[in-house]
Motif scaffolding. Structure first.
Motif, short mmCIF file in Angstrom:
data_model
loop_
_atom_site.label_atom_id
_atom_site.label_comp_id
_atom_site.label_asym_id
_atom_site.label_seq_id
_atom_site.Cartn_x
_atom_site.Cartn_y
_atom_site.Cartn_z
N PHE A 81 50.48 46.54 41.68
CA PHE A 81 51.43 46.24 42.73
C PHE A 81 52.86 46.44 42.25
O PHE A 81 53.73 46.85 43.02
CB PHE A 81 51.23 44.81 43.25
N SER A 82 53.12 46.14 40.98
CA SER A 82 54.46 46.35 40.45
C SER A 82 54.79 47.83 40.31
O SER A 82 55.93 48.25 40.51
CB SER A 82 54.60 45.66 39.10
N SER B 31 53.00 41.09 43.94
CA SER B 31 51.61 40.81 44.31
C SER B 31 51.54 39.89 45.53
O SER B 31 52.33 38.94 45.63
CB SER B 31 50.87 40.15 43.15
N PRO B 32 50.62 40.14 46.44
CA PRO B 32 50.45 39.22 47.57
C PRO B 32 49.77 37.93 47.11
O PRO B 32 49.10 37.92 46.07
CB PRO B 32 49.53 40.01 48.51
N GLY C 160 52.02 41.54 53.85
CA GLY C 160 52.16 40.25 54.50
C GLY C 160 53.55 39.65 54.39
O GLY C 160 53.81 38.59 54.97
N SER C 161 54.46 40.31 53.67
CA SER C 161 55.79 39.73 53.48
C SER C 161 56.65 39.82 54.74
O SER C 161 57.61 39.07 54.89
CB SER C 161 56.51 40.44 52.33
N ALA D 68 41.52 36.02 38.56
CA ALA D 68 41.09 37.22 37.83
C ALA D 68 41.57 38.49 38.54
O ALA D 68 42.05 39.43 37.90
CB ALA D 68 39.57 37.24 37.68
N VAL D 69 41.44 38.50 39.87
CA VAL D 69 41.89 39.66 40.64
C VAL D 69 43.40 39.85 40.49
O VAL D 69 43.89 40.98 40.39
CB VAL D 69 41.49 39.51 42.12
N PHE D 70 44.15 38.75 40.46
CA PHE D 70 45.59 38.86 40.24
C PHE D 70 45.88 39.57 38.94
O PHE D 70 46.72 40.47 38.88
CB PHE D 70 46.22 37.46 40.23
#
Length: 409
Positions: free
Chosen positions: A216-217, A196-197, A163-164, A207-209
């Motif tokens: 993602f990293s 991370s999006p 999405g970036s 929590a998902v983050f």
């Protein structure tokens, strides 16, 4: 290290200016806009509003607390909010050209403040400077400026989350950045939380983050490997920081598997998989494990015992311990206890490499100078050889948490 003490370099610390202190580092044409922005800005981070926030910019306090913790030098990642950003600077691009220009100015202000902050403690701080990826030519100019300014910590690589709107990190678009970093010997650092999006603010989203942020990293590793950045620039250095380290052997096995499978499939025209490996061998060069061994390192923040057990598979010369000062999840003021938990019983030479020798080599610290400081404040060899019993009751680092040493992504 000295005969009886270790020389500890934290490969993961954070700093930044107090909000209004960035203004002198902005070009004058941005001062009016900065005043408007600063007057209405609400800081979203509690630790930057607390009475301990000055740990980020109070040079004398910082040196004293790190020495108290046995640490004589640090790699300094950003922490506070640069001008014109709504939160941290590691985020998706701004939507307008004007906001891009302002955010570039804000990052430059941080980088210039950081150069002064590092100069206040010569030989003891390797500052990690910031760029944006939306303008590669601007990024290259900033890399050259930062190198000349003595920011030896290298480049902080932003992520390109879904999405970036930015090209993925494997894109040849970024080749001038890799070429400049390789030419100048500038490490490319990729820190957790940078890719991370946005997920929202619901409890499940948070929590998902936590579950997904390190994954993602990690993506920067396989993007640069499969994208051929290391084939084109063999001296390029990539450092993955505060992402754990226990995942590395398994991920390298996976990447080697796909590399071998796809390269083999490319030679079998007409098969379903042949198109997936077409041109891969020529474009990326060496296999993933070889690239890791020659070009990559891990900033192993608050390293856990199970990760230490994998050091030979990760590469003993790759591991750089970090305290994550001044974050709550960091090991201050119990870094000696964290080191005992992780390293007690290991050979002295191996501990010395992970605590300082590797970081000195990657970031250009003068170990002979730092050894003279460590002779007074470094953790003792005998002290770190003593296994830790019960952890400190008020410690906040996850390294001390029940189950914290079992498994981390």
């Amino acid at each position: 290290m000295t005969d009886d003490r270790y020389t500890v370099i934290s490969a993961d610390c954070h700093a930044g200016a107090d909000l209004l202190d960035y203004k002198p580092y902005l070009e004058a044409r941005h001062h009016e806009a900065f005043d408007v922005w600063a007057a209405t800005y609400v800081n979203p981070y509690e630790d930057l509003l607390a009475d301990t926030a000055d740990k980020n910019w109070n040079s004398e306090r910082r040196l004293a607390e790190l020495e108290e913790d046995g640490i004589v030098a640090e790699v300094v990642f950003p922490n506070t909010i640069p001008p014109f950003f709504p939160s941290a600077s590691l985020m998706a691009p701004a939507p307008t050209r004007e906001e891009f220009a302002q955010r570039w100015a804000g990052l430059r202000a941080h980088n210039r403040w950081l150069a002064d902050f590092c100069a206040a403690a010569p030989g003891r701080r390797a500052g990690v400077f910031q760029i944006l990826l939306n303008d590669v030519d601007e990024a290259v100019r900033e890399i050259r400026w930062a190198h000349e300014a003595g920011l030896t910590g290298g480049l902080l690589l932003p992520g390109t989350p879904p999405g970036s709107g930015l090209p993925e990190l494997y894109s040849s678009t970024y080749d001038p950045i890799w070429a400049t970093c390789a030419e100048l010997g500038v490490p490319v650092n990729h820190h957790a939380g940078s890719a991370s999006p946005p997920l929202g603010d619901e409890p499940a989203a948070r929590a998902v983050f936590m579950v997904e942020t390190t994954w993602f990293s990690h993506r920067a590793l396989w993007h640069l490997i499969f994208g051929g950045a290391f084939r084109r620039h063999p001296s390029l250095k990539l450092v993955l920081t505060e992402q754990g380290s226990g995942w590395i052997p398994g991920v390298l096995d996976m990447l080697d598997y796909y590399h071998g499978r796809l390269v083999a499939a490319a030679s079998k025209s007409g098969t379903a998989e042949s198109k997936f490996g077409a041109g891969l061998a020529e474009s990326m060069g060496k296999g993933p494990s070889t690239v890791w061994a020659e070009n990559c390192y891990v900033g192993a923040s608050f390293m856990r015992p199970h990760e230490v057990g994998l050091r030979d598979r990760i590469g003993l010369d790759k591991v750089m311990w970090g305290s994550d000062y001044p974050h709550d999840e960091g090991t201050y003021p119990y870094s000696r206890e964290a080191l005992r938990l992780a390293y007690a019983g290991l050979p002295r030479e191996e501990i010395a490499a992970m605590l300082g020798g590797n970081a000195a080599r990657v970031y250009g610290f003068d170990l002979s100078y730092l050894d003279s400081l460590a002779a007074k404040v470094g953790p003792t060899v005998d002290g770190l050889a003593e296994p830790l019993g019960a952890p400190p009751a008020d410690a906040t680092s996850p390294v001390f948490a029940p189950g914290g040493s079992v498994r981390v992504w």
